[in-house]
Write an enzyme that holds these catalytic residues in place. Structure first.
Site, PDB file in Angstrom:
ATOM      1  N   ASP A  18       1.116  -1.777  -0.274  1.00  0.00           N
ATOM      2  CA  ASP A  18      -0.086  -0.145   0.113  1.00  0.00           C
ATOM      3  C   ASP A  18       0.912   0.843  -0.215  1.00  0.00           C
ATOM      4  O   ASP A  18       0.555   2.391  -0.773  1.00  0.00           O
ATOM      5  CB  ASP A  18      -1.255   0.126   0.599  1.00  0.00           C
ATOM      6  CG  ASP A  18      -2.070  -1.002   1.133  1.00  0.00           C
ATOM      7  OD1 ASP A  18      -2.334  -1.130  -0.622  1.00  0.00           O
ATOM      8  OD2 ASP A  18      -2.409  -1.358   2.093  1.00  0.00           O
ATOM      9  N   ARG A  98      -0.294   1.081  16.933  1.00  0.00           N
ATOM     10  CA  ARG A  98      -1.068   1.989  15.631  1.00  0.00           C
ATOM     11  C   ARG A  98      -0.374   3.308  16.607  1.00  0.00           C
ATOM     12  O   ARG A  98      -0.559   4.856  16.418  1.00  0.00           O
ATOM     13  CB  ARG A  98      -2.537   1.985  14.791  1.00  0.00           C
ATOM     14  CG  ARG A  98      -2.767   1.104  14.494  1.00  0.00           C
ATOM     15  CD  ARG A  98      -0.946   0.798  13.058  1.00  0.00           C
ATOM     16  NE  ARG A  98      -1.144  -0.184  11.907  1.00  0.00           N
ATOM     17  CZ  ARG A  98      -0.220  -0.417  11.822  1.00  0.00           C
ATOM     18  NH1 ARG A  98       0.755  -0.664  12.697  1.00  0.00           N
ATOM     19  NH2 ARG A  98      -0.447  -1.692  10.963  1.00  0.00           N
ATOM     20  N   ASP A 127      -7.657  -0.081  10.551  1.00  0.00           N
ATOM     21  CA  ASP A 127      -6.112   0.772  10.958  1.00  0.00           C
ATOM     22  C   ASP A 127      -6.630   2.475  10.907  1.00  0.00           C
ATOM     23  O   ASP A 127      -6.195   2.894  11.871  1.00  0.00           O
ATOM     24  CB  ASP A 127      -5.359   0.017  11.032  1.00  0.00           C
ATOM     25  CG  ASP A 127      -4.487  -1.035  11.012  1.00  0.00           C
ATOM     26  OD1 ASP A 127      -4.570  -1.331  12.655  1.00  0.00           O
ATOM     27  OD2 ASP A 127      -3.910  -1.377  11.390  1.00  0.00           O
ATOM     28  N   SER A 179      -1.667 -10.090   3.313  1.00  0.00           N
ATOM     29  CA  SER A 179      -1.742  -9.135   4.070  1.00  0.00           C
ATOM     30  C   SER A 179      -1.309  -9.932   5.678  1.00  0.00           C
ATOM     31  O   SER A 179      -2.204  -9.952   6.048  1.00  0.00           O
ATOM     32  CB  SER A 179      -3.250  -8.331   4.064  1.00  0.00           C
ATOM     33  OG  SER A 179      -3.467  -7.039   4.557  1.00  0.00           O
TER      34      SER A 179
END
Length: 408
Positions: A18, A98, A127, A179
């Site tokens: 990404d 995160r 996320d 992923s």
């Protein structure tokens, strides 16, 4: 957001699929803006190799690699271990990381005078919320760019097409395009065959597991380890005092070799859908289990039972992007107050994916063998239980007598 005003963007950069294509996409779609890439090192090891060269070649003006591993463990992970906070059995590896990364993004964006912060999270995932709520907590007026909510790309295959067209180097291919999210605490796997819950994870396929081995491949002989905790914080393994990073790395190695910490679940995402994930958390599984065992002898009944309710709520708050909130702060403070006597040693037996209690000791143990014994003792008068039962059962007796009276 007026795109004309976006001259400098700070990008949360992992070097994965990404974020690799986001750099050229930002320059194409935001007036050839300056892109400053920021990689938060939370222990993803070799994933950081070659990151700077890749970021600069694909159009970034610079790359920050910020070592957040110690902070990540001591300020976020360990308080949640003390709480026994989980989400539907998941040990929160991605959710833990995160807030630490996003907070540092804001600090760099402010220092650089950036006009916006960008992340590569999809519009289907948790996320995006975790990044953006942390950004709002520290820079509420900062514009946020989320390409997955803007561009025409619809799949990971189309992302690979874009990367190939723009000469963006990738470490993956279409056939092994799980992923993944990796840090010192865990590794997650999603996508491909795992999208069908009927499919068994390929634990024994070469290259699938990275932090662990399958239980079948683990040694036929058990491994014993002893963990020491001070006020609920792990400080030593087998008598050797260690800092947070060394301790977790040591437990990952030991646990991984014994097939510990594999989890396959269909979880309820924050955005409303169910999602299937396979997680490797070898050291984390050991720490949670050891801490839980130690609390069985160091916490009183009422505190332990109430703390279990709080643990579930904290797990939900962490998963649902609520780390930097008043309630989370209050719960963490409560949990810390319960840990003043959670000091001692826990011996564990690890065998083919299993963790077994092999003994626990503490100078603050509430377990009194003289009271608990089945043998003769001089400290517990069993006749006292008659009066206790009469009082404890009084409401039941009163209700039974009323019911009998009403039936006449």
């Amino acid at each position: 957001m007026n795109k004309e005003n976006i001259k400098k963007v700070v990008l949360a950069y992992s070097g994965g699929l990404d974020t690799s294509i986001i750099i050229p996409w930002l320059k194409e779609n935001y007036n050839n803006c300056e892109v400053i890439a920021v990689s938060g090192n939370v222990g993803q090891a070799d994933e950081l190799d070659g990151l700077e060269e890749k970021a600069l070649k694909t159009g970034a003006s610079k790359l920050y690699v910020e070592d957040l591993t110690e902070q990540f463990l001591t300020e976020i992970v360990f308080p949640c271990v003390q709480a026994d906070a989980k989400y539907e059995g998941y040990l929160l590896g991605t959710a833990f990381a995160r807030p630490a990364i996003a907070k540092r993004l804001v600090e760099i964006a402010k220092a650089e005078g950036a006009d916006a912060i960008c992340h590569g999270c999809t519009g289907k995932g948790n996320d995006q919320v975790r990044f953006e709520l942390t950004i709002k907590a520290f820079a509420p007026d900062m514009p946020i760019i989320a390409p997955w909510r803007e561009w025409d790309i619809k799949s990971r295959d189309e992302e690979i097409d874009y990367a190939e067209a723009h000469n963006v180097p990738l470490k993956i291919n279409r056939e092994t395009n799980y992923s993944k999210d990796k840090n010192i605490w865990h590794l997650s796997h999603e996508g491909l065959d795992l999208e069908n819950p009927a499919n068994e994870p390929q634990y024994n396929k070469e290259g699938f597991l990275e932090m662990s081995v399958s239980p079948e491949s683990a040694p036929d002989k058990p491994t014993y380890i002893t963990l020491h905790f001070e006020k609920g914080v792990p400080t030593a393994v087998d008598g050797k005092t260690m800092g947070a990073v060394e301790l977790v790395e040591t437990l990952n190695k030991i646990g991984g070799a014994n097939g510990i910490g594999l989890l396959d679940i269909v979880e309820n995402r924050l955005v409303g859908m169910k999602s299937r994930g396979v997680y490797e958390t070898p050291g984390g599984e050991i720490l949670y289990k050891a801490h839980e065992i130690l609390e069985t002898i160091t916490l009183d009944k009422e505190t332990m039972h109430y703390k279990a309710l709080v643990a579930q709520k904290l797990g939900e708050l962490v998963y649902n992007a609520q780390w930097y909130t008043p309630l989370t702060e209050a719960i963490v403070a409560f949990v810390k107050s319960t840990q003043k006597n959670v000091t001692g040693d826990v011996k564990l037996k690890l065998y083919k994916g299993n963790i077994m209690n092999a003994g626990v000791t503490s100078p603050y143990s509430l377990y009194d063998p003289e009271i608990a014994t089945f043998d003769e003792d001089e400290v517990y008068d069993q006749a006292d239980s008659k009066g206790f039962i009469n009082l404890y059962g009084l409401p039941i007796s009163v209700k039974a007598k009323l019911d009998a009276k009403l039936k006449k």
